[in-house]
Write a protein that holds these residues in place. Structure first.
Motif, PDB file in Angstrom:
ATOM      1  N   LYS A 116       0.840  -1.191   0.000  1.00  0.00           N
ATOM      2  CA  LYS A 116       0.000   0.000   0.000  1.00  0.00           C
ATOM      3  C   LYS A 116       0.878   1.246   0.000  1.00  0.00           C
ATOM      4  O   LYS A 116       1.884   1.318   0.703  1.00  0.00           O
ATOM      5  CB  LYS A 116      -0.929   0.021   1.214  1.00  0.00           C
ATOM      6  CG  LYS A 116      -2.153  -0.866   1.064  1.00  0.00           C
ATOM      7  CD  LYS A 116      -3.180  -0.575   2.133  1.00  0.00           C
ATOM      8  CE  LYS A 116      -4.462  -1.350   1.890  1.00  0.00           C
ATOM      9  NZ  LYS A 116      -5.514  -1.027   2.895  1.00  0.00           N
ATOM     10  N   LEU A 117       0.462   2.222  -0.806  1.00  0.00           N
ATOM     11  CA  LEU A 117       1.161   3.501  -0.899  1.00  0.00           C
ATOM     12  C   LEU A 117       0.164   4.638  -0.783  1.00  0.00           C
ATOM     13  O   LEU A 117      -1.011   4.482  -1.113  1.00  0.00           O
ATOM     14  CB  LEU A 117       1.871   3.645  -2.252  1.00  0.00           C
ATOM     15  CG  LEU A 117       2.838   2.563  -2.724  1.00  0.00           C
ATOM     16  CD1 LEU A 117       3.281   2.867  -4.153  1.00  0.00           C
ATOM     17  CD2 LEU A 117       4.035   2.490  -1.797  1.00  0.00           C
ATOM     18  N   ALA A 134      -4.420   9.835  -2.439  1.00  0.00           N
ATOM     19  CA  ALA A 134      -4.979   8.538  -2.850  1.00  0.00           C
ATOM     20  C   ALA A 134      -4.149   7.396  -2.275  1.00  0.00           C
ATOM     21  O   ALA A 134      -2.913   7.468  -2.217  1.00  0.00           O
ATOM     22  CB  ALA A 134      -5.008   8.448  -4.371  1.00  0.00           C
ATOM     23  N   GLU A 135      -4.826   6.352  -1.837  1.00  0.00           N
ATOM     24  CA  GLU A 135      -4.160   5.159  -1.345  1.00  0.00           C
ATOM     25  C   GLU A 135      -4.283   4.066  -2.400  1.00  0.00           C
ATOM     26  O   GLU A 135      -5.385   3.736  -2.826  1.00  0.00           O
ATOM     27  CB  GLU A 135      -4.761   4.717  -0.013  1.00  0.00           C
ATOM     28  CG  GLU A 135      -4.558   5.750   1.088  1.00  0.00           C
ATOM     29  CD  GLU A 135      -5.060   5.297   2.443  1.00  0.00           C
ATOM     30  OE1 GLU A 135      -5.485   4.114   2.565  1.00  0.00           O
ATOM     31  OE2 GLU A 135      -5.021   6.106   3.388  1.00  0.00           O
ATOM     32  N   ILE A 136      -3.158   3.549  -2.827  1.00  0.00           N
ATOM     33  CA  ILE A 136      -3.124   2.571  -3.904  1.00  0.00           C
ATOM     34  C   ILE A 136      -2.347   1.343  -3.453  1.00  0.00           C
ATOM     35  O   ILE A 136      -1.593   1.394  -2.473  1.00  0.00           O
ATOM     36  CB  ILE A 136      -2.484   3.153  -5.182  1.00  0.00           C
ATOM     37  CG1 ILE A 136      -1.019   3.538  -4.946  1.00  0.00           C
ATOM     38  CG2 ILE A 136      -3.286   4.370  -5.660  1.00  0.00           C
ATOM     39  CD1 ILE A 136      -0.305   4.032  -6.194  1.00  0.00           C
ATOM     40  N   ARG A 166       4.549   7.416  -0.447  1.00  0.00           N
ATOM     41  CA  ARG A 166       4.971   7.000   0.878  1.00  0.00           C
ATOM     42  C   ARG A 166       4.353   5.638   1.196  1.00  0.00           C
ATOM     43  O   ARG A 166       3.201   5.373   0.863  1.00  0.00           O
ATOM     44  CB  ARG A 166       4.538   8.036   1.924  1.00  0.00           C
ATOM     45  CG  ARG A 166       5.477   8.125   3.124  1.00  0.00           C
ATOM     46  CD  ARG A 166       5.008   9.191   4.103  1.00  0.00           C
ATOM     47  NE  ARG A 166       4.942  10.539   3.549  1.00  0.00           N
ATOM     48  CZ  ARG A 166       5.950  11.401   3.544  1.00  0.00           C
ATOM     49  NH1 ARG A 166       7.130  11.047   4.028  1.00  0.00           N
ATOM     50  NH2 ARG A 166       5.800  12.616   3.052  1.00  0.00           N
ATOM     51  N   TYR A 167       5.142   4.780   1.833  1.00  0.00           N
ATOM     52  CA  TYR A 167       4.637   3.470   2.234  1.00  0.00           C
ATOM     53  C   TYR A 167       3.590   3.624   3.325  1.00  0.00           C
ATOM     54  O   TYR A 167       3.736   4.447   4.232  1.00  0.00           O
ATOM     55  CB  TYR A 167       5.770   2.590   2.756  1.00  0.00           C
ATOM     56  CG  TYR A 167       6.815   2.242   1.720  1.00  0.00           C
ATOM     57  CD1 TYR A 167       6.489   1.471   0.613  1.00  0.00           C
ATOM     58  CD2 TYR A 167       8.138   2.685   1.864  1.00  0.00           C
ATOM     59  CE1 TYR A 167       7.452   1.149  -0.341  1.00  0.00           C
ATOM     60  CE2 TYR A 167       9.096   2.361   0.917  1.00  0.00           C
ATOM     61  CZ  TYR A 167       8.745   1.591  -0.186  1.00  0.00           C
ATOM     62  OH  TYR A 167       9.691   1.283  -1.131  1.00  0.00           O
ATOM     63  N   MET A 193      10.179   2.575  -5.917  1.00  0.00           N
ATOM     64  CA  MET A 193      10.583   1.182  -5.837  1.00  0.00           C
ATOM     65  C   MET A 193       9.471   0.207  -6.230  1.00  0.00           C
ATOM     66  O   MET A 193       9.731  -0.783  -6.904  1.00  0.00           O
ATOM     67  CB  MET A 193      11.092   0.856  -4.429  1.00  0.00           C
ATOM     68  CG  MET A 193      12.437   1.491  -4.098  1.00  0.00           C
ATOM     69  SD  MET A 193      13.731   1.217  -5.353  1.00  0.00           S
ATOM     70  CE  MET A 193      13.905  -0.558  -5.306  1.00  0.00           C
ATOM     71  N   PRO A 194       8.219   0.406  -5.836  1.00  0.00           N
ATOM     72  CA  PRO A 194       7.157  -0.529  -6.264  1.00  0.00           C
ATOM     73  C   PRO A 194       6.936  -0.485  -7.773  1.00  0.00           C
ATOM     74  O   PRO A 194       7.375   0.444  -8.461  1.00  0.00           O
ATOM     75  CB  PRO A 194       5.926  -0.018  -5.500  1.00  0.00           C
ATOM     76  CG  PRO A 194       6.487   0.703  -4.320  1.00  0.00           C
ATOM     77  CD  PRO A 194       7.727   1.379  -4.841  1.00  0.00           C
ATOM     78  N   HIS A 195       6.212  -1.480  -8.281  1.00  0.00           N
ATOM     79  CA  HIS A 195       6.096  -1.722  -9.714  1.00  0.00           C
ATOM     80  C   HIS A 195       4.682  -1.457 -10.248  1.00  0.00           C
ATOM     81  O   HIS A 195       3.847  -2.365 -10.283  1.00  0.00           O
ATOM     82  CB  HIS A 195       6.455  -3.179 -10.022  1.00  0.00           C
ATOM     83  CG  HIS A 195       7.909  -3.477  -9.919  1.00  0.00           C
ATOM     84  ND1 HIS A 195       8.722  -3.604 -11.016  1.00  0.00           N
ATOM     85  CD2 HIS A 195       8.700  -3.677  -8.838  1.00  0.00           C
ATOM     86  CE1 HIS A 195       9.953  -3.884 -10.625  1.00  0.00           C
ATOM     87  NE2 HIS A 195       9.970  -3.929  -9.307  1.00  0.00           N
ATOM     88  N   PRO A 196       4.389  -0.254 -10.720  1.00  0.00           N
ATOM     89  CA  PRO A 196       3.050   0.025 -11.269  1.00  0.00           C
ATOM     90  C   PRO A 196       2.734  -0.791 -12.512  1.00  0.00           C
ATOM     91  O   PRO A 196       1.557  -1.054 -12.790  1.00  0.00           O
ATOM     92  CB  PRO A 196       3.105   1.520 -11.583  1.00  0.00           C
ATOM     93  CG  PRO A 196       4.560   1.841 -11.730  1.00  0.00           C
ATOM     94  CD  PRO A 196       5.258   0.948 -10.759  1.00  0.00           C
TER      95      PRO A 196
END
Length: 232
Positions: A116-117, A134-136, A166-167, A193-196
């Motif tokens: 979650k970001l 927004a939280e994704i 932000r994490y 770092m995360p992968h959209p």
């Protein structure tokens, strides 16, 4: 039609996934090769995830000196949207297109999870289709994802709104201030770092329980770029 280049380096793993995400967003993906100086007239650039040059020296360090990176640096300076995902984020930091650096995860292990970001900046070329705050949920997979910078740099990034993501709920790698991604001052260069690119289709990742609700959270990165280019 908008064209977005995806650079392949020795050790890239997610270049094809990024090309597919671009196609799903409605743009034309263009394959670019690290050893060339030709950007082939693209409108934006993605530096994908993977293990360029086997992560020797430091992750992204050798790749940041690849021939095509001189063209990427020049294009970014002129305002072209550039997105660095995971290893691509590390390259942008090594090339000094983004502040800070990425080090070994605090727990010392590779991590792969649905993360979650919170979207902290919606004024960049890659985030303008998100709502403020927004939280994704998008996949995360890295061994060297801990974001670091000196205190002065962190204060500047926070104070000037350059923290892009932000994490939430858990800090998976020990990043300072839970920072998952940053942008440059101009807002055309973003790294995270995360992968959209792994969250662009309903019914496919993140996990089954979240897939129908959050499975396309990553698509907005690429539609944001298209929107910013059309608006420009």
């Amino acid at each position: 039609m908008t064209s977005i280049g995806v650079v392949t380096f020795p050790g890239s793993l997610d270049d094809r996934d990024a090309q597919r995400a671009i196609r799903l967003a409605g743009a034309t993906p263009i394959a670019l090769w690290h050893g060339e100086h030709d950007l082939r007239g693209v409108d934006a650039i993605v530096l994908p995830g993977g293990f360029s040059y086997g992560d020797y020296l430091r992750c992204g360090a050798i790749a940041s000196f690849s021939p095509i990176m001189s063209e990427v640096i020049d294009a970014a300076a002129k305002g072209m949207p550039v997105l660095g995902i995971c290893n691509g984020f590390q390259m942008l930091a090594e090339a000094h297109l983004l502040a800070g650096g990425l080090i070994r995860n605090a727990h010392g292990s590779f991590i792969c999870r649905d993360q979650k970001l919170r979207v902290e900046n919606t004024s960049t070329a890659w985030t303008n289709e998100f709502d403020d705050g927004a939280e994704i949920t998008i996949p995360l997979k890295n061994g060297e994802g801990g974001f670091i910078a000196d205190a002065e740099t962190i204060a500047r990034l926070e104070g000037e709104g350059q923290v892009a993501f932000r994490y939430l709920e858990v800090n998976p790698n020990g990043s300072i201030n839970d920072i998952a991604g940053v942008t440059n001052e101009r807002g055309n260069v973003v790294g995270l770092m995360p992968h959209p690119e792994h969250a662009t289709e309903e019914g496919f990742g993140p996990d089954t329980a979240l897939a129908m609700r959050n499975g396309t959270d990553g698509l907005k990165f690429f539609t944001s770029a298209i929107r910013s280019l059309v608006s420009a």
